[in-house]
Design a protein around this motif. Structure first.
Motif, PDB file in Angstrom:
ATOM      1  N   ASP B 207       3.877  -2.092   0.065  1.00  0.00           N
ATOM      2  CA  ASP B 207       3.900  -0.851  -0.593  1.00  0.00           C
ATOM      3  C   ASP B 207       2.566  -0.631  -1.797  1.00  0.00           C
ATOM      4  O   ASP B 207       2.237   0.553  -1.599  1.00  0.00           O
ATOM      5  CB  ASP B 207       5.096  -0.791  -1.664  1.00  0.00           C
ATOM      6  N   MET B 208       2.077  -1.727  -2.080  1.00  0.00           N
ATOM      7  CA  MET B 208       0.960  -1.234  -3.153  1.00  0.00           C
ATOM      8  C   MET B 208      -0.250  -1.142  -2.307  1.00  0.00           C
ATOM      9  O   MET B 208      -1.041   0.043  -2.613  1.00  0.00           O
ATOM     10  CB  MET B 208       0.438  -2.643  -4.020  1.00  0.00           C
ATOM     11  N   GLY B 209      -0.462  -1.676  -1.049  1.00  0.00           N
ATOM     12  CA  GLY B 209      -1.797  -0.993  -0.295  1.00  0.00           C
ATOM     13  C   GLY B 209      -1.196   0.241   0.527  1.00  0.00           C
ATOM     14  O   GLY B 209      -2.331   1.215   0.476  1.00  0.00           O
ATOM     15  N   LEU B 210      -0.102   0.617   0.934  1.00  0.00           N
ATOM     16  CA  LEU B 210       0.132   1.754   1.529  1.00  0.00           C
ATOM     17  C   LEU B 210       0.247   2.778   0.852  1.00  0.00           C
ATOM     18  O   LEU B 210      -0.128   3.962   0.880  1.00  0.00           O
ATOM     19  CB  LEU B 210       1.471   1.431   2.599  1.00  0.00           C
ATOM     20  N   ILE B 211       1.239   2.784  -0.150  1.00  0.00           N
ATOM     21  CA  ILE B 211       1.574   3.828  -0.969  1.00  0.00           C
ATOM     22  C   ILE B 211       0.505   4.167  -1.897  1.00  0.00           C
ATOM     23  O   ILE B 211       0.045   5.127  -2.329  1.00  0.00           O
ATOM     24  CB  ILE B 211       2.825   3.911  -1.637  1.00  0.00           C
ATOM     25  N   GLY B 212       0.034   2.992  -2.983  1.00  0.00           N
ATOM     26  CA  GLY B 212      -0.732   3.205  -3.965  1.00  0.00           C
ATOM     27  C   GLY B 212      -2.302   3.389  -3.531  1.00  0.00           C
ATOM     28  O   GLY B 212      -2.822   4.133  -4.260  1.00  0.00           O
ATOM     29  N   CYS B 213      -2.660   2.629  -2.647  1.00  0.00           N
ATOM     30  CA  CYS B 213      -4.116   2.692  -2.324  1.00  0.00           C
ATOM     31  C   CYS B 213      -4.259   3.725  -0.825  1.00  0.00           C
ATOM     32  O   CYS B 213      -5.577   3.819  -0.691  1.00  0.00           O
ATOM     33  CB  CYS B 213      -4.635   1.393  -2.084  1.00  0.00           C
ATOM     34  N   LEU B 214      -3.351   4.114  -0.219  1.00  0.00           N
ATOM     35  CA  LEU B 214      -3.578   5.036   0.734  1.00  0.00           C
ATOM     36  C   LEU B 214      -2.992   6.216   0.660  1.00  0.00           C
ATOM     37  O   LEU B 214      -3.554   7.392   0.571  1.00  0.00           O
ATOM     38  CB  LEU B 214      -3.221   4.198   2.154  1.00  0.00           C
TER      39      LEU B 214
END
Lengths: 111, 557
Positions: B207-214
């Motif tokens: 979630d942090m990579g996909l939603i937050g950073c992308l």
């Protein structure tokens, strides 16, 4: 429209090459590889209280996960002057001994 | 109506986009227009594969433009994405195949998107899950086929698999509305502007990579510098250069990432850097470790970095991603030292000391750092085991309510510590509110974080049972709150003190030196169980935290 990433000779190359067992230039005797590798594993292993031996399993016993395995792969590449250990793809590495055998093979030594 | 976070696809920009790091360490720009073209093409491939309406598409691709195009392609096709981790260094083939097979089955997949290099393992996983009839799509170059875009849309946008204990993947159903809500509140929280630039190395299947950073910066149509996790591990200075030389100013990472960069980057790689524009470095995914943040700040401050950039945050997949966070305008986060001995569920917490983290010079990891205040639109309460709200500064379970609460799980499981009920999302995390700031103490019973990685109580039970020859039916392992990341309590029925000492060593080996271990032995029946025989970890956790279980022997390590 052809987008940039598929263009011939595009600089974007995601690491899609499966694990290859090319022989790199590095030479050292057998025992040396095993000792150096085991001390490297001990340094990075998340299970700090367990001393690794050849039959110790990386994931089940030493609690390696995908990030710490990457860290180990990078450290092995630099210690033994090897390449392509971190490329995407599976390898049947379960124990420390499997890893020693792989590094020996890549270093061109006996298996 | 098109969700807000997908509106960029209507008029994708040519002058903004993503930069990917090649294996020759060169950055290549791929504009949003190119990503959109790739997405429409892959959507046509999915359409041609004759998928059912609202397909569930498992995407098994490494970080790269194809992965990002495949995500948006699935949404253009009216489907649900389910990102699956590709194999990483030294992944055992059989284990990888087995895990992927479980995931495909649990996701009820209708198609797979992958690359030729992974076909062998993907085909094996499909065979193992009896899904060998599923279409497997390999992305082709953008524009080589007329693009496709459907009109109908699934209600679930993302099936986010949380790691879960061995053999038990579990998908959280995130809707399009959830994504819109959470992405908007993140943009407001960090005051995201039209010239901000993100840099990320986080895996895109979390979630942090996909939603937050992308998804968040893409919805904002701002630039993103994207690295694969292995590229970051190999050379974290490349990531730091995104901020020090290429103008990036936003990121998120777990403690581990900041500490790793601080440890590995040589001074020579920092020369000439200017970090003075780096204004947001979210620290999430695990309890914030003040020492880890300080180690990076100490390295970078002489090049203009301000530790005010660190924004400790709390979130979980069941609430889409972000729940609380320190705002960029807030004072330095508060750190407190608790009297762990006196910590009791439902009782006031006692502070031994408190300070702002910039004043903190104590190297020990025993300080608990505030995770900030709830994001806009999010309501937080700390409740007792019956769900009744507790007073501030009282230890209880964190309960979340917001428009970001997921639409449940893809399967129902018994006695799960994280669950949705009529009161909201019971997070399974213990904590307390101090003013309007949240302090997260740890998981309730089922797992703990060791070096940034989740270790599950169930997995420890399995290990203990194998290595000490005790039947699993006479054993329970419980994660407890405690100093320096927590403690583990194992309870066994009908065992002796010798066994307890051996068991303590086995657990210590698995969890490492910073986590304290207690093994307790009691009579038959001391391990409370559900009617189907599962240990009631949560109840046992509460009783232990209240000091209400009487043991015959204990062994501590």
């Amino acid at each position: 429209m052809i987008s940039q990433w598929e263009a011939e000779g595009s600089p974007v190359k995601v690491g899609l090459v499966a694990w290859s067992l090319g022989v790199d230039e590095c030479s050292m005797d057998d025992g040396d590889i095993s000792t150096r590798l085991i001390s490297l594993i001990a340094e990075i292993s998340p299970a700090t209280e367990l001393e690794p031996g050849e039959s110790t399993r990386l994931i089940q016993d030493l609690m390696f996960d995908s990030i710490s395995l990457l860290e180990l792969a990078v450290a092995i590449e630099s210690e033994f002057d090897l390449s392509a250990l971190t490329e995407m793809g599976t390898a049947n590495i379960v124990t420390v001994g499997d890893l020693v055998a792989l590094v020996r093979l890549k270093c061109g030594g006996p298996q | 109506m098109t969700p807000q976070f997908l509106r960029w696809l209507d008029a994708p920009r040519n002058d903004r986009g993503l930069r990917f790091l090649s294996d020759c360490a060169e950055w290549a720009f791929v504009s949003y227009q190119d990503i959109a073209a790739g997405a429409y093409t892959i959507a046509a491939q999915l359409h041609d594969a004759g998928l059912p309406q609202n397909p569930r598409v498992c995407i098994v691709l490494p970080t790269g433009p194809e992965l990002i195009a495949a995500i948006y392609a699935t949404w253009l096709s009216g489907g649900t994405i389910c990102p699956v981790i590709p194999p990483t260094a030294f992944d055992e083939e059989d284990r990888y195949i087995q895990n992927s097979a479980r995931l495909f089955a649990s996701a009820d997949a209708s198609a797979i998107i992958t690359v030729p290099a992974l076909r062998k393992v993907i085909d094996a996983a499909l065979f193992d899950s009896r899904l060998q009839h599923l279409p497997v799509v390999e992305p082709i170059p953008a524009g080589t086929t007329p693009g496709f875009s459907g009109t109908d849309r699934a209600s679930v946008a993302l099936l986010q698999f949380t790691s879960g204990s061995t053999g038990a993947p579990r998908g959280v159903k995130i809707t399009f509305e959830n994504l819109d809500e959470n992405i908007n509140s993140i943009r407001k929280w960090i005051r995201m502007g039209s010239d901000d630039v993100t840099a990320t190395w986080l895996p895109l299947y979390h979630d942090m990579g996909l939603i937050g950073c992308l998804l968040t910066p893409v919805s904002n149509c701002t630039d993103v510098w994207v690295m694969r996790p292995d590229q970051f591990i190999r050379d974290p200075s490349t990531w730091l250069k995104c901020f020090g030389q290429h103008g990036a100013n936003l990121c998120a990472a777990p403690n581990f990432g900041y500490a790793y960069a601080a440890r590995k980057v040589p001074d020579s790689a920092l020369a000439g850097s200017d970090f003075s524009n780096w204004r947001v470095a979210i620290a999430g995914a695990e309890p914030v470790n003040a020492g880890a943040l300080r180690s990076l700040a100490n390295r970078l401050e002489k090049y203009g970095f301000s530790r005010r950039a660190f924004l400790p945050a709390y979130g979980l997949a069941e609430a889409t991603l972000a729940v609380t966070g320190r705002s960029p305008d807030d004072p330095e986060p508060l750190a407190v030292q608790l009297d762990w001995e006196k910590l009791r569920f439902g009782q006031p917490v006692r502070f031994k000391a408190s300070t702002r983290i910039d004043q903190l010079n104590d190297e020990s990891g025993s300080w608990l750092v505030s995770s900030g205040a709830p994001l806009q639109g999010t309501h937080i309460q700390v409740v007792d085991s019956d769900g009744r709200p507790l007073l501030p500064d009282t230890l209880g379970e964190i309960l979340v309510n917001s428009g970001s609460l997921a639409d449940g799980y893809s399967d129902i499981r018994e006695e799960s510590p994280t669950r949705f009920d009529e009161k909201g999302l019971r997070t399974g995390d213990a904590g307390f509110l101090h003013g309007n700031e949240l302090f997260v103490v740890g998981r309730i019973a089922d797992s703990l974080k060791v070096r940034g990685r989740t270790v599950y109580a169930e997995d420890l039970e399995m290990r203990l049972s194998t290595e000490t020859s005790i039947h699993r039916g006479r054993l329970v392992v419980i994660a407890m709150p405690g100093e320096s990341g927590g403690a583990v309590l194992a309870i066994a029925e009908d065992a002796d003190l010798d066994w307890a000492h051996t068991a303590a060593k086995v657990i210590k080996t698995a969890v490492g030196s910073t986590i304290s271990v207690r093994v307790a032995v009691g009579p038959r029946g001391i391990i409370l169980r559900t009617s189907s025989g599962k240990p009631r970890r949560r109840l046992l956790w509460e009783l232990s935290v209240l000091g209400q279980i009487n043991f015959q022997h204990t062994a501590d390590l």
